[in-house]
Design a protein around this motif. Structure first.
Motif, mmCIF file in Angstrom:
data_model
loop_
_atom_site.group_PDB
_atom_site.id
_atom_site.type_symbol
_atom_site.label_atom_id
_atom_site.label_comp_id
_atom_site.label_asym_id
_atom_site.label_seq_id
_atom_site.Cartn_x
_atom_site.Cartn_y
_atom_site.Cartn_z
ATOM 1 N N ILE A 76 0.850 -1.200 0.000
ATOM 2 C CA ILE A 76 0.000 0.000 0.000
ATOM 3 C C ILE A 76 0.883 1.248 0.000
ATOM 4 O O ILE A 76 0.664 2.183 -0.775
ATOM 5 C CB ILE A 76 -0.960 0.000 1.214
ATOM 6 N N ASN A 77 1.903 1.266 0.869
ATOM 7 C CA ASN A 77 2.827 2.402 0.913
ATOM 8 C C ASN A 77 3.563 2.558 -0.402
ATOM 9 O O ASN A 77 3.779 3.681 -0.869
ATOM 10 C CB ASN A 77 3.845 2.234 2.040
ATOM 11 N N GLY A 78 3.975 1.449 -0.984
ATOM 12 C CA GLY A 78 4.701 1.495 -2.257
ATOM 13 C C GLY A 78 3.879 2.152 -3.351
ATOM 14 O O GLY A 78 4.395 2.974 -4.117
ATOM 15 N N LYS A 79 2.612 1.812 -3.407
ATOM 16 C CA LYS A 79 1.729 2.414 -4.417
ATOM 17 C C LYS A 79 1.473 3.889 -4.122
ATOM 18 O O LYS A 79 1.405 4.706 -5.029
ATOM 19 C CB LYS A 79 0.408 1.655 -4.488
ATOM 20 N N TYR A 97 3.343 6.058 -2.024
ATOM 21 C CA TYR A 97 4.490 6.945 -1.855
ATOM 22 C C TYR A 97 5.704 6.570 -2.701
ATOM 23 O O TYR A 97 6.725 7.256 -2.654
ATOM 24 C CB TYR A 97 4.929 6.978 -0.386
ATOM 25 N N GLY A 98 5.620 5.457 -3.426
ATOM 26 C CA GLY A 98 6.773 5.019 -4.206
ATOM 27 C C GLY A 98 7.860 4.394 -3.355
ATOM 28 O O GLY A 98 8.992 4.241 -3.790
ATOM 29 N N SER A 99 7.537 4.039 -2.127
ATOM 30 C CA SER A 99 8.486 3.435 -1.192
ATOM 31 C C SER A 99 7.714 2.520 -0.258
ATOM 32 O O SER A 99 6.606 2.857 0.172
ATOM 33 C CB SER A 99 9.177 4.522 -0.372
ATOM 34 N N TYR A 100 8.307 1.377 0.063
ATOM 35 C CA TYR A 100 7.646 0.467 0.987
ATOM 36 C C TYR A 100 7.525 1.047 2.394
ATOM 37 O O TYR A 100 6.609 0.709 3.127
ATOM 38 C CB TYR A 100 8.412 -0.857 1.076
ATOM 39 N N LEU A 101 8.471 1.901 2.766
ATOM 40 C CA LEU A 101 8.537 2.357 4.151
ATOM 41 C C LEU A 101 8.134 3.813 4.368
ATOM 42 O O LEU A 101 7.655 4.173 5.435
ATOM 43 C CB LEU A 101 9.954 2.128 4.694
#
Length: 161
Positions: free
Chosen positions: A123-126, A128-132
Motif C-alpha cells: 500500500i505504501n509502495g503504491k 508513496y513510491g516506497s515500501y517504508l
C-alpha cells in the motif's frame, strides 16, 4: 425503503470487507515506538512482542525485495533468523507452553504478521513510491535494527566470558 439489487449488495459487502480488513491491519501492526531497548531486556512480554514483530518485518522485507535485491534480502533473512530462537523462547516463557507448541504458534504468528506487513508495504509502495516512507514502518525498521544489534552484542559478550 431502498432496495439494493444483488450486484450492488455484493459491492457493498466487498467494500465493508475491505474497510474491515484495513482496520484490522491498523490494529495488528501498531508502531513499536512505545517500546524501549531496556524494556525488551527486562519485560518478557514486551520482548516477545517486539521480537515477533521484528522477525515478521524482516521476513516481509525479504519477501518483497528478494528478486530485485537478493543480497540485501539475504541480510534481512539472516537478521530474522538471528532473532527467531529468542522470539520462540520468549513465547515459551510468556505463555508457559512446551517448545513444540511454541514453535507451531510462533511460526503461524510470524507468517500472519509478515503477510500483514507485506500488504501494508505494498500500500505504501503504491501511495508513496516506497515500501517504508509515509508510515511508521521505517521507524519500526530502525528500532528492529537496534534490537538486533543489541541482541548480537549480548550474544558476543556472553561468548567472550
Amino acid at each position: 425503503m431502498v432496495k439494493l439489487n444483488p450486484s450492488h449488495m455484493n459491492k457493498f459487502l466487498a467494500l465493508i470487507a475491505i474497510l474491515y480488513f484495513n482496520s484490522a491491519i491498523a490494529k495488528n501492526i501498531e508502531p513499536l515506538n512505545h517500546y524501549s531497548l531496556e524494556e525488551i531486556f527486562t519485560d518478557e512480554k514486551a520482548s516477545h512482542t517486539v521480537l515477533e514483530r521484528c522477525i515478521s518485518l524482516y521476513s516481509a522485507i525479504t519477501e518483497l525485495i528478494k528478486t530485485e535485491h537478493p543480497e540485501l534480502a539475504i541480510s534481512f533473512f539472516e537478521m530474522a533468523n538471528t532473532l527467531y530462537p529468542y522470539g520462540l523462547l520468549s513465547l515459551e516463557k510468556v505463555e508457559k507452553i512446551s517448545s513444540n507448541e511454541a514453535e507451531k504458534i510462533f511460526f503461524k504468528n510470524i507468517t500472519n504478521l509478515s503477510k500483514i506487513y507485506v500488504e501494508e508495504m505494498n500500500i505504501n509502495g503504491k501511495k508513496y513510491g516506497s515500501y517504508l516512507r509515509g508510515s511508521f514502518l521505517g521507524d519500526d525498521l530502525s528500532f528492529c535494527h537496534e534490537v538486533t544489534k543489541s541482541i548480537n552484542l549480548v550474544i558476543s559478550e556472553s561468548n567472550i566470558e
